[in-house]
Design an enzyme around this catalytic site. Sequence first.
Site, short mmCIF file in Angstrom:
data_model
loop_
_atom_site.label_atom_id
_atom_site.label_comp_id
_atom_site.label_asym_id
_atom_site.label_seq_id
_atom_site.Cartn_x
_atom_site.Cartn_y
_atom_site.Cartn_z
N TYR A 91 -41.24 -62.57 21.41
CA TYR A 91 -40.51 -62.69 22.66
C TYR A 91 -40.67 -61.41 23.48
CZ TYR A 91 -36.65 -63.00 25.94
OH TYR A 91 -35.91 -63.01 27.09
N ASP A 92 -40.45 -60.28 22.80
CA ASP A 92 -40.52 -59.01 23.51
C ASP A 92 -41.91 -58.80 24.11
OD1 ASP A 92 -37.90 -58.48 22.97
OD2 ASP A 92 -38.32 -57.35 21.14
N GLU A 127 -27.63 -44.54 17.35
CA GLU A 127 -26.85 -45.42 16.47
C GLU A 127 -27.64 -46.69 16.19
OE1 GLU A 127 -23.76 -45.69 19.63
OE2 GLU A 127 -23.92 -47.86 19.29
N LYS A 180 -29.02 -50.37 16.13
CA LYS A 180 -28.97 -51.55 16.98
C LYS A 180 -28.76 -52.72 16.03
CE LYS A 180 -31.46 -53.84 20.73
NZ LYS A 180 -30.89 -55.11 20.45
N GLU A 203 -21.06 -56.38 18.02
CA GLU A 203 -21.97 -57.44 17.56
C GLU A 203 -21.35 -58.14 16.37
OE1 GLU A 203 -25.35 -57.77 18.95
OE2 GLU A 203 -24.30 -56.51 20.40
N LYS A 263 -37.01 -50.32 19.24
CA LYS A 263 -37.02 -51.36 18.21
C LYS A 263 -38.08 -51.08 17.16
CE LYS A 263 -35.66 -55.54 19.47
NZ LYS A 263 -35.67 -56.83 20.16
N CYS A 278 -53.43 -89.38 17.61
CA CYS A 278 -52.54 -88.94 16.54
C CYS A 278 -53.36 -88.82 15.25
CB CYS A 278 -51.41 -89.92 16.35
SG CYS A 278 -50.45 -89.58 14.86
N CYS A 326 -46.97 -88.08 19.64
CA CYS A 326 -47.53 -89.40 19.34
C CYS A 326 -46.47 -90.42 19.72
CB CYS A 326 -47.84 -89.48 17.84
SG CYS A 326 -47.99 -91.18 17.25
S1 IVH Z 1 -24.80 -50.78 23.81
C1 IVH Z 1 -24.77 -51.32 28.48
N1 IVH Z 1 -25.09 -50.46 21.23
O1 IVH Z 1 -28.24 -55.09 21.94
C2 IVH Z 1 -25.30 -51.34 27.08
N2 IVH Z 1 -25.76 -52.51 22.18
O2 IVH Z 1 -30.41 -55.42 24.21
C3 IVH Z 1 -24.39 -51.99 26.15
N3 IVH Z 1 -26.61 -54.11 20.56
O3 IVH Z 1 -26.52 -56.04 24.83
C4 IVH Z 1 -24.97 -52.19 24.82
N4 IVH Z 1 -26.34 -52.88 18.78
O4 IVH Z 1 -25.65 -56.85 22.51
C5 IVH Z 1 -25.26 -51.29 22.27
N5 IVH Z 1 -25.23 -50.05 18.96
C6 IVH Z 1 -25.41 -50.87 19.99
C7 IVH Z 1 -25.93 -52.16 19.84
C8 IVH Z 1 -26.10 -52.96 20.96
C9 IVH Z 1 -26.74 -54.05 19.24
C10 IVH Z 1 -26.98 -55.29 21.39
C11 IVH Z 1 -26.04 -55.53 22.53
C12 IVH Z 1 -26.87 -55.27 23.75
C13 IVH Z 1 -28.24 -55.54 23.26
C14 IVH Z 1 -29.23 -54.78 24.08
#
Ligand code: IVH
Length: 668
Positions: free
Chosen positions: A39-40, A116, A118, A175, A315, A409, A427
């Site tokens: 996707y990215d 931190e 993700k 999350e 990522k 088919c 099909c």
């Molecule tokens: S901060 C304005 N911190 O990843 C920014 N997001 O693609 C607010 N996510 O929308 C997000 N871990 O849903 C933040 N440590 C983290 C996160 C985090 C996961 C998600 C979140 C965000 C998306 C960004």
Amino acid sequence: MPAEENQVAKRAAELRKQIAEHNRRYYEEAAPSISDREYDRLYKELVDLETKHPGLASADSPTQQVGGKPLQQFAKVTHRAPMLSLDNTYSEEEVADFYKRISKLLPNEKIPVVIEPKVDGVAVSLLYENGKLKSAATRGDGVVGDDITQNILTIKSVPERLRGDAPKLIEVRGEVYMDKRGFEKLNAERKKAELPLFQNPRNAAAGSLKQLDPKIVATRPLGLVCHGTGGTEGVDVDLHSKIFPLLKKLGLPVTEKFWLAKSVDEILEKIHELDRVRKNFAYETDGAVVKVDSFAQRERLGFTAKSPRWAIAYKYESERVETHLIDIVVQVGRTGTLTPVAHLEPVFVSGSTVARATLHNEEEIKRKDIRIGDIVVIEKAGEVIPAVVEVKTSARTGKEKKFRMPNKCPVCGGKIVQDEGQVALRCVNAQCPAQLKRRIEHFASRGAMDIEGLGEMMVEQLVEKQLVQDVSDIYELTKEKMSILQRMGEKSIANLLGAIEGSKTRPLWRLIFALGILHVGVSSARSLADHFGSLDELMNASVDELQRIPDVGEVVAQSIHDYFQEPRNRKVIAHLEKLGVRPTVEPKKKTRDSAIAGSTFVITGTLSQPRDEIAETIIARGGKVSGSVSKKTNYVLAGEDAGSKLEKAKQLGVRVIDESEFRKLLAR
Ligand code: IVH
């Protein structure tokens, strides 16, 4: 337009369409068909095209929007502060660029940043007022999300009341995740029950939160990690690094680890450190988020249309391996969809041996120039179905063969069509043995009619020997007919016949689900059974009436309607009835003290609330909602400018009530 520009515009349009479809699958159905990495890649290609060719920019491009539409069935919550997303990158260089960029925007200042995890979960926003949870919502379109308060409250680590000195108002962002072990366990159980598997913990969490029944959610191993705040009143903090201890003190779960850094080198070092420890976390992480620590500095950096300038998400790559693509085989699914599947030399990746990968469709194969015999790179990011991401063209010997989708088919030789707006081929021969087999397997599966002994091998034989031509023929099987089958002793034949007999009185929802109506899953089948109480009633329902039922949106309603309009399907159902299939109806849980239970309502005219929301309230209290007025109607709830339905009610002498009377009924 010059030819090249034309090409670029075409590709951009194609990417937008694909990305929009993947967004819909990811956010609205929680059932993506490609990996996040894939996707990215599509997304980045579009961003690059739009940057290089500013003429292409358009406000309705997915690059200008956040997330999906809120779901239809939940009440809506408007976020106090919008929920934005982050700029993503897979490149350390771009992380360095990010820090250089902000350093330029804030010259001669020290800019400490927080690194931190993700968390690979579902974004939620929890609103606490005076320490009490007022609402919990999904991101939705970033401005308005779904109210999932009841579902969130089933998560053990989420407090209904904050601890200690709670601020007047705090919107907590975080999350929801499914922990890795719980995910494996849940999928193992689902496999046993022959229910569709979740692709990864994130989808499982998203799918769980979408459940309308909090009791189901309560059985799912969900957790929450909070990583920031939205709107606040009475929160006096100047640094992001102080938010974590604050949230923790209030009793909210936060990340187990975060780091501070003050230079590009330090940032990259911490990102690597996080990568080393993240596999020990209970939840999946897919990257590191780098955020400017000082709120004052954040304010001066500001936002772009979609994301803050003060943060970036790096990522991590998911695991990839090379293997040999032995063949591409076209599979025919239950609804006739043709899917090319890569048969691979088995390899071990991300904890399991992989021998198959999805190739989605021909377009995808052409675009990646995947040929039979190629050495390919496959990727598995915690997903059940891995994907082919790249071809090692340098390893080609010249013997590789291009793949073309068949024009008939591959199983029945029947005609193939491409439905409007769809990429997939289908099909159309409803008698196609491949479709028939899949349909019968589904009908008999444990999650549907639960006929033990009627598995893949058995179905294969029954169809090949033409003993079963549609699902109703199952109930015409006899000892004599089955005597021609291989490897079937008298005992197993008797067992199977017993199981078939036993399935005749399964609950109605099982039969509805078993029919395999496009888009009708277990949860909508249950709602349909609850609402209609019999197959006859369901068969004759209008699209309008269908749409009023929880779990049934426009597309699903249309699909159900179309299914029952098809004479062949009606014939099968009549045949099932004739052969003694008598589904049972579980007694409805009547809400005792409700004046609504058991009554049929017709809603018409303009009311203070959308009609479908009112309909949901009625259904939730055991009432029914119908689209047309008849003698059976108990109440017509008429708003302003009510027209023909009001007239009809008057003609038939049906009781007409206005909104205030309706509220009184509700309160009774
Ligand atoms: S901060 C304005 N911190 O990843 C920014 N997001 O693609 C607010 N996510 O929308 C997000 N871990 O849903 C933040 N440590 C983290 C996160 C985090 C996961 C998600 C979140 C965000 C998306 C960004």
